[in-house]
Design an enzyme around this catalytic site. Structure first.
Site, PDB file in Angstrom:
ATOM      1  N   GLN A 140      -4.719  -5.289   7.003  1.00 12.20           N
ATOM      2  CA  GLN A 140      -5.672  -6.200   6.361  1.00 12.20           C
ATOM      3  C   GLN A 140      -5.639  -7.597   6.958  1.00 12.20           C
ATOM      4  O   GLN A 140      -6.402  -8.467   6.534  1.00 12.20           O
ATOM      5  CB  GLN A 140      -5.369  -6.288   4.857  1.00 12.20           C
ATOM      6  CG  GLN A 140      -5.506  -4.981   4.113  1.00 12.20           C
ATOM      7  CD  GLN A 140      -6.953  -4.515   3.993  1.00 12.20           C
ATOM      8  OE1 GLN A 140      -7.894  -5.296   4.157  1.00 12.20           O
ATOM      9  NE2 GLN A 140      -7.137  -3.243   3.717  1.00 12.20           N
ATOM     10  N   ASP A 197       2.876  -4.493   8.289  1.00  8.67           N
ATOM     11  CA  ASP A 197       1.642  -3.726   8.121  1.00  8.67           C
ATOM     12  C   ASP A 197       0.484  -4.723   8.207  1.00  8.67           C
ATOM     13  O   ASP A 197       0.220  -5.463   7.266  1.00  8.67           O
ATOM     14  CB  ASP A 197       1.686  -3.010   6.766  1.00  8.67           C
ATOM     15  CG  ASP A 197       0.321  -2.496   6.307  1.00  8.67           C
ATOM     16  OD1 ASP A 197      -0.679  -2.662   7.046  1.00  8.67           O
ATOM     17  OD2 ASP A 197       0.259  -1.938   5.205  1.00  8.67           O
ATOM     18  N   HIS A 233       0.869  -1.174   0.000  1.00  8.03           N
ATOM     19  CA  HIS A 233       0.000   0.000   0.000  1.00  8.03           C
ATOM     20  C   HIS A 233       0.914   1.234   0.000  1.00  8.03           C
ATOM     21  O   HIS A 233       2.026   1.178   0.522  1.00  8.03           O
ATOM     22  CB  HIS A 233      -0.832  -0.063   1.284  1.00  8.03           C
ATOM     23  CG  HIS A 233      -1.901   0.972   1.435  1.00  8.03           C
ATOM     24  ND1 HIS A 233      -1.625   2.277   1.770  1.00  8.03           N
ATOM     25  CD2 HIS A 233      -3.246   0.885   1.331  1.00  8.03           C
ATOM     26  CE1 HIS A 233      -2.766   2.950   1.858  1.00  8.03           C
ATOM     27  NE2 HIS A 233      -3.766   2.133   1.601  1.00  8.03           N
ATOM     28  N   LYS A 269     -10.761  -1.066  10.430  1.00  8.94           N
ATOM     29  CA  LYS A 269     -10.918  -2.243   9.572  1.00  8.94           C
ATOM     30  C   LYS A 269     -11.251  -3.481  10.422  1.00  8.94           C
ATOM     31  O   LYS A 269     -11.493  -4.561   9.895  1.00  8.94           O
ATOM     32  CB  LYS A 269      -9.645  -2.492   8.758  1.00  8.94           C
ATOM     33  CG  LYS A 269      -9.337  -1.361   7.766  1.00  8.94           C
ATOM     34  CD  LYS A 269      -8.202  -1.746   6.853  1.00  8.94           C
ATOM     35  CE  LYS A 269      -7.515  -0.543   6.212  1.00  8.94           C
ATOM     36  NZ  LYS A 269      -8.334   0.192   5.255  1.00  8.94           N
ATOM     37  N   CYS A 287      -4.881   2.566  -3.544  1.00  9.74           N
ATOM     38  CA  CYS A 287      -3.656   3.097  -2.936  1.00  9.74           C
ATOM     39  C   CYS A 287      -2.502   2.122  -3.112  1.00  9.74           C
ATOM     40  O   CYS A 287      -1.659   1.961  -2.240  1.00  9.74           O
ATOM     41  CB  CYS A 287      -3.855   3.431  -1.455  1.00  9.74           C
ATOM     42  SG  CYS A 287      -5.027   4.767  -1.197  1.00  9.74           S
TER      43      CYS A 287
END
Lengths: 416, 147
Positions: free
Chosen positions: A213, A210, A133, A236, A374
């Site tokens: 997700q 990261d 991202h 999220k 993104c």
């Protein structure tokens, strides 16, 4: 992660009952019941989260760590209680390792500026993947400009999988930091982060994952992974926006200078010398987002009440169903077919630009993300300006998949 | 919300078969337009005869609205002078953004874009080509962005 998913026996999961916890799902959109397939951009919030935030705002709000009065103590207890809830959720050793941030983007920028920038110099390398991202690309480009270090990118294949051998070849003693997505937001690919972390650490690099997700779709145990830094967003994970978490190993955080200066991150201030607060407050300058922290803790309670593994198994069933249904449509091309995927389905329709597709699906009440997600380098790799992306959460059902397929049929009619 | 209003036959036809598609080199004016939200890009090339646009072409990659709008624009402005083009742009802009704007007779086929105003997030798709043309006429060579 994905291996665990496939081994889990399908537990009873009542998505219809789950839906009743999310009042927004009753919304009518353009005359149709909302079909929300954009949880990878932001998930909706269940009643327990909405109520926890309202309860905090109604009964417990004052500034934290400041007053001796009752409400300030209540607010501090709620805020620090949320930190402990989060520590348990990701199995960190100590609440000193849990830094509240605005979201994943801020978590990455904090590490870029407070860990990487003071340490790295010309000749050093930062290694990321081609799946990242923008939030896990741009902060490192900034560090490269600031320090003269170099950004290296591990390539992917046409299925959207990291080429692990190529990644391993890029590791060398100059690799100071590796920053990787746990799950690709654009394609859903699950990266082998445990293997990545072990390999990178064997070269002396520190690793930032990261997890934006990943956390909504899997049990994340930061100690089992061995991550040096792990960051994710509340919104999220069925929690509020503007709140996220940066986990860092205590010895690394302790050795880092503060990022932002201000109130709450200091012990004493004089014009000659300021001493900084202890972890984790050293990295939390200014009045924090207390209601967000409380809401995120409630979201974790909610997710665990449903069962993280049960949610993941439910989403995997929907992903497989949607993948099979879309694969049968001749005009549809699925982008990203990694062996291990989270419940993200990126696709294009021949002759219909994703932007038009998004408008037509919206007219049918179906909310998907369209655009570059993104992740422009991922789009460039596949030679596409954009894709449409359907993503599934705990409240989605097989009916939602059917609505998506039906709406795609409508798009084909309009552009016949 | 009526999709048929947005995706009228004229729009679908110009999307499928864009007119004046391609490059002109050398050109008296050229500009690139970019919509960073959706990744759409288009380039406009013009050949001038004094104040008049003697020839115009565009190329690029975008959604049906942006492609059709650019195609319709090239047909509409070819042969017109700067003043007439500016007046036409004002009429198109009003059509795209004013809720009650009655299609002006001068718009001709461009009136097919009237449905776009019901879809506010798509207005930029339709106006990108006009801003790009404007840049090509004003500056000779430029890159513009919707953001």
């Amino acid at each position: 992660m994905a291996a665990n998913l496939s081994l889990a026996a399908p537990p009873p999961f009542d998505a219809e009952r789950v839906r009743r916890d999310f009042p927004i799902l009753d919304t009518m959109v353009n005359g149709h019941p909302l079909v929300y397939l954009d949880s990878a951009a932001s998930s909706q919030r269940p009643l327990p989260v909405l109520r926890a935030v309202e309860d905090y705002e109604t009964h417990s709000h004052a500034n934290v760590h400041r007053g001796v009065h009752a409400l300030s103590q209540a607010a501090t207890a709620a805020y620090e209680g949320a930190r402990e809830r989060i520590r348990r959720f990701i199995n960190a050793r100590s609440t000193r390792e849990i830094i509240f941030v605005r979201g994943t983007t801020e978590g990455i920028n904090l590490i870029a500026q407070a860990y990487a920038r003071p340490r790295l110099r010309a000749g050093d390398e930062i290694l990321i993947s081609a799946l990242e991202h923008h939030a896990n690309i741009v902060p490192w480009q900034m560090v490269c400009e600031q320090t003269g270090c170099t950004l290296k990118v591990a390539p992917i294949n046409r299925r959207g999988e990291l080429l692990l051998e190529e990644f391993l070849k890029l590791l060398n003693p100059r690799t100071r930091l590796v920053a990787m997505a746990h799950v690709s937001n654009a394609l859903g690919t699950v990266l082998p982060v445990k293997r990545i972390i072990e390999a990178a650490q064997s070269f002396g690099a520190v690793v930032l994952i990261d997890g934006a997700q990943a956390v909504p779709h899997s049990r994340v145990d930061v100690r089992a992974l061995g991550a040096d830094f792990y960051t994710f967003s509340g919104h999220k994970l069925y929690g509020p926006t503007g709140i996220g978490v940066l986990y860092g190993r205590e010895e690394l955080l302790a050795a880092m200078p503060p990022w932002q200066g201000g109130g709450d991150m200091i012990l004493t201030v004089s014009f000659e010398k300021t001493t900084y607060n202890e972890l984790p407050w050293k990295f939390e300058a200014g009045t924090p987002n207390m209601s967000g922290a409380v809401g995120l803790a409630a979201a974790m309670d909610y997710v665990e009440s449903l069962g993280v593994e049960a949610i993941a198994a439910h989403e995997q069933r929907l992903l497989q169903l949607a993948t099979a249904e879309l694969a049968r449509l001749p005009q549809i091309e699925i982008i990203g077919s990694a062996a291990h995927k989270a419940s993200v389905l990126s696709f294009t329709m021949k002759g219909v630009h994703p932007h038009d597709l998004g408008t037509i699906l919206d007219a049918e009440g179906v909310a998907v993300r369209t655009g570059h997600h993104c992740a422009m380098p991922v789009m460039t790799f596949f030679g596409l300006p954009a894709t449409a992306r359907a993503s599934f959460g705990c409240y989605n059902t097989e009916r939602d998949v059917a609505s998506l397929v039906q709406a795609l049929g409508k798009a084909r009619e309009v552009f016949a | 919300m009526d999709l048929k209003e947005l995706y009228r036959d004229v729009i679908l036809d110009h999307n499928r078969h864009p007119r004046n598609f391609g490059r002109i080199e050398p050109a008296d004016g050229r500009a690139e337009g970019h919509n960073p939200l959706c990744g759409d890009r288009l380039s406009v090339f013009v050949v001038l005869d004094g104040e008049r646009v003697a020839d115009i072409r565009f190329e690029g990659r975008g959604c049906a609205i942006s492609t059709a709008s650019a195609s319709l624009m090239t047909e509409a402005v070819k042969g017109k002078d700067r003043t007439a083009i500016r007046a036409l742009f004002d009429k198109v802009h009003a059509l795209l953004t004013h809720p009650d704007a009655a299609p002006d007779g001068a718009l001709g086929k461009l009136a097919a874009l009237a449905g776009v105003r019901e879809f506010p997030v798509r207005v930029k798709c339709a106006s990108l080509c006009w801003h790009t043309l404007n840049a090509a006429l004003e500056h000779g060579a430029a890159t513009i962005s919707t953001e």
